[in-house]
Write a protein that holds these residues in place. Structure first.
Motif, PDB file in Angstrom:
ATOM      1  N   THR A  21       0.838  -1.207   0.000  1.00 23.10           N
ATOM      2  CA  THR A  21       0.000   0.000   0.000  1.00 23.10           C
ATOM      3  C   THR A  21       0.868   1.250   0.000  1.00 23.10           C
ATOM      4  O   THR A  21       0.587   2.224  -0.714  1.00 23.10           O
ATOM      5  N   HIS A  22       1.945   1.225   0.797  1.00 21.78           N
ATOM      6  CA  HIS A  22       2.808   2.405   0.879  1.00 21.78           C
ATOM      7  C   HIS A  22       3.559   2.627  -0.429  1.00 21.78           C
ATOM      8  O   HIS A  22       3.774   3.776  -0.836  1.00 21.78           O
ATOM      9  N   ALA A  23       3.958   1.541  -1.095  1.00 20.63           N
ATOM     10  CA  ALA A  23       4.641   1.696  -2.377  1.00 20.63           C
ATOM     11  C   ALA A  23       3.726   2.394  -3.383  1.00 20.63           C
ATOM     12  O   ALA A  23       4.161   3.297  -4.119  1.00 20.63           O
ATOM     13  N   SER A  24       2.469   1.995  -3.416  1.00 23.94           N
ATOM     14  CA  SER A  24       1.511   2.649  -4.309  1.00 23.94           C
ATOM     15  C   SER A  24       1.312   4.102  -3.910  1.00 23.94           C
ATOM     16  O   SER A  24       1.209   4.999  -4.763  1.00 23.94           O
ATOM     17  N   ARG A  25       1.265   4.335  -2.610  1.00 21.17           N
ATOM     18  CA  ARG A  25       1.114   5.705  -2.097  1.00 21.17           C
ATOM     19  C   ARG A  25       2.286   6.567  -2.547  1.00 21.17           C
ATOM     20  O   ARG A  25       2.102   7.716  -3.007  1.00 21.17           O
ATOM     21  N   CYS A  26       3.483   6.035  -2.456  1.00 22.33           N
ATOM     22  CA  CYS A  26       4.667   6.801  -2.840  1.00 22.33           C
ATOM     23  C   CYS A  26       4.671   7.100  -4.335  1.00 22.33           C
ATOM     24  O   CYS A  26       5.111   8.183  -4.754  1.00 22.33           O
ATOM     25  N   GLU A  27       4.179   6.182  -5.128  1.00 21.57           N
ATOM     26  CA  GLU A  27       4.082   6.432  -6.565  1.00 21.57           C
ATOM     27  C   GLU A  27       3.161   7.619  -6.841  1.00 21.57           C
ATOM     28  O   GLU A  27       3.477   8.502  -7.649  1.00 21.57           O
ATOM     29  N   ARG A  28       2.027   7.638  -6.166  1.00 18.26           N
ATOM     30  CA  ARG A  28       1.081   8.749  -6.381  1.00 18.26           C
ATOM     31  C   ARG A  28       1.683  10.072  -5.910  1.00 18.26           C
ATOM     32  O   ARG A  28       1.548  11.103  -6.595  1.00 18.26           O
ATOM     33  N   LEU A  29       2.342  10.059  -4.763  1.00 25.93           N
ATOM     34  CA  LEU A  29       2.912  11.296  -4.233  1.00 25.93           C
ATOM     35  C   LEU A  29       4.096  11.760  -5.072  1.00 25.93           C
ATOM     36  O   LEU A  29       4.341  12.967  -5.202  1.00 25.93           O
ATOM     37  N   THR A  30       4.839  10.819  -5.626  1.00 21.03           N
ATOM     38  CA  THR A  30       5.934  11.190  -6.526  1.00 21.03           C
ATOM     39  C   THR A  30       5.379  11.881  -7.766  1.00 21.03           C
ATOM     40  O   THR A  30       5.913  12.895  -8.227  1.00 21.03           O
ATOM     41  N   GLU A  31       4.299  11.338  -8.301  1.00 20.25           N
ATOM     42  CA  GLU A  31       3.657  11.968  -9.456  1.00 20.25           C
ATOM     43  C   GLU A  31       3.137  13.363  -9.118  1.00 20.25           C
ATOM     44  O   GLU A  31       3.043  14.225  -9.995  1.00 20.25           O
ATOM     45  N   ALA A  32       2.829  13.575  -7.814  1.00 18.34           N
ATOM     46  CA  ALA A  32       2.348  14.888  -7.378  1.00 18.34           C
ATOM     47  C   ALA A  32       3.495  15.863  -7.135  1.00 18.34           C
ATOM     48  O   ALA A  32       3.245  17.028  -6.798  1.00 18.34           O
ATOM     49  N   GLY A  33       4.749  15.383  -7.300  1.00 17.34           N
ATOM     50  CA  GLY A  33       5.885  16.300  -7.209  1.00 17.34           C
ATOM     51  C   GLY A  33       6.763  16.147  -5.986  1.00 17.34           C
ATOM     52  O   GLY A  33       7.735  16.900  -5.826  1.00 17.34           O
ATOM     53  N   PHE A  34       6.475  15.185  -5.133  1.00 19.87           N
ATOM     54  CA  PHE A  34       7.302  15.010  -3.938  1.00 19.87           C
ATOM     55  C   PHE A  34       8.543  14.181  -4.262  1.00 19.87           C
ATOM     56  O   PHE A  34       8.510  13.278  -5.103  1.00 19.87           O
ATOM     57  N   THR A  35       9.639  14.485  -3.554  1.00 21.58           N
ATOM     58  CA  THR A  35      10.910  13.809  -3.788  1.00 21.58           C
ATOM     59  C   THR A  35      11.051  12.609  -2.864  1.00 21.58           C
ATOM     60  O   THR A  35      10.266  12.411  -1.924  1.00 21.58           O
ATOM     61  N   ALA A  36      12.093  11.816  -3.108  1.00 26.16           N
ATOM     62  CA  ALA A  36      12.377  10.668  -2.238  1.00 26.16           C
ATOM     63  C   ALA A  36      12.652  11.127  -0.815  1.00 26.16           C
ATOM     64  O   ALA A  36      12.257  10.470   0.155  1.00 26.16           O
ATOM     65  N   ALA A  37      13.315  12.261  -0.672  1.00 22.72           N
ATOM     66  CA  ALA A  37      13.592  12.795   0.666  1.00 22.72           C
ATOM     67  C   ALA A  37      12.294  13.186   1.374  1.00 22.72           C
ATOM     68  O   ALA A  37      12.149  12.977   2.581  1.00 22.72           O
TER      69      ALA A  37
END
Length: 248
Positions: free
Chosen positions: A188-204
């Motif tokens: 679930t978190h991996a999918s969440r991170c994909e969506r947030l990355t697409e929204a412009g958030f960085t790995a940090a």
């Protein structure tokens, strides 16, 4: 305390800005220390300021150094000072008025947190389920923005639903929140991170999210999960070694 320092302190409290009143125990000179510097008649060295700010960060009033005369060198590097910390209560915003929240909220209240429970679903965020707790049925991003998220605020999302959790995480990641946690499996978190990355958030940015949420205590029941969450919040707040441990 002089009237001018008291006026400044009251203004800082109204704006939820932590401050420390520092008194030189030798001559009574005082200064008011925030992360922006020191105001008043007391001049502090860089080392003294760092020690005061550490005390302030931990809400820890008391003398500096803790044992006068024990600092290395021929003379103590920090003269005898007394630090009186003044900080607003820690706050916890819980997004998702679910079973875990019903255990987490009273635990956090007992630990001294100011609380806000957010859930647009009125049947969840109800007085019957959360008596005496501030509730919001606004959309999570609107509720958090209106409440204000600062460096003394923790944000926890518990709904498992991206349409609720993602807006809340977006606000939290753009804030100085000291803790951000999200319930859900690693997948679930991996999918969440994909969506947030697409929204412009960085790995940090995404590394700030504690997910799966909670300390690894083998929690199964809603109460145990709530306990693991609050324990992790406290560990992060106190910079304890447990804060960096792997989650469940």
């Amino acid at each position: 305390m002089k009237t001018d320092l008291l006026t400044i302190l009251l203004d800082l409290k109204a704006r939820r800005i932590p401050a420390a009143l520092v008194t030189d125990m030798a001559d009574g000179t005082q200064g008011l220390v925030t992360t922006d510097g020191c105001q008043g008649d007391l001049a502090l060295t860089a080392e003294e300021t760092a020690a005061v700010l550490h005390r302030l960060d931990q809400d820890d009033s008391g003398p500096l150094p803790e044992e006068p005369g024990t600092e290395p060198g021929p003379e103590p590097r920090i003269r005898p000072l007394f630090v009186d910390t003044h900080a607003p209560p820690l706050r916890l915003a819980v997004v998702g008025a679910v079973h875990v929240a019903q255990h987490l909220v009273p635990m956090a209240a007992a630990a001294g947190f100011d609380l806000l429970v957010i859930d647009p679903r009125g049947s969840f965020a109800s007085e019957d389920r959360f008596p005496g707790v501030r509730l919001s049925q606004d959309w999570p991003d609107e509720a958090l923005t209106g409440w204000g998220v600062d460096r003394r605020t923790a944000v926890v999302t518990l709904t498992h639903d991206p349409k609720f959790d993602d807006p809340a995480l977006t606000v939290a990641l753009r804030s100085d929140a000291f803790y951000i946690g999200a319930l859900g499996s690693r997948r679930t978190h991996a999918s969440r991170c994909e969506r947030l990355t697409e929204a412009g958030f960085t790995a940090a940015d995404l590394a700030r999210i504690h997910a799966p949420i909670g300390l690894p205590i083998g929690a199964k029941s809603p109460m145990e999960i709530a306990l693991s969450i609050l324990s992790q919040i406290v560990a992060v707040r106190r910079k304890a070694p447990a804060a960096t441990g792997a989650t469940r």
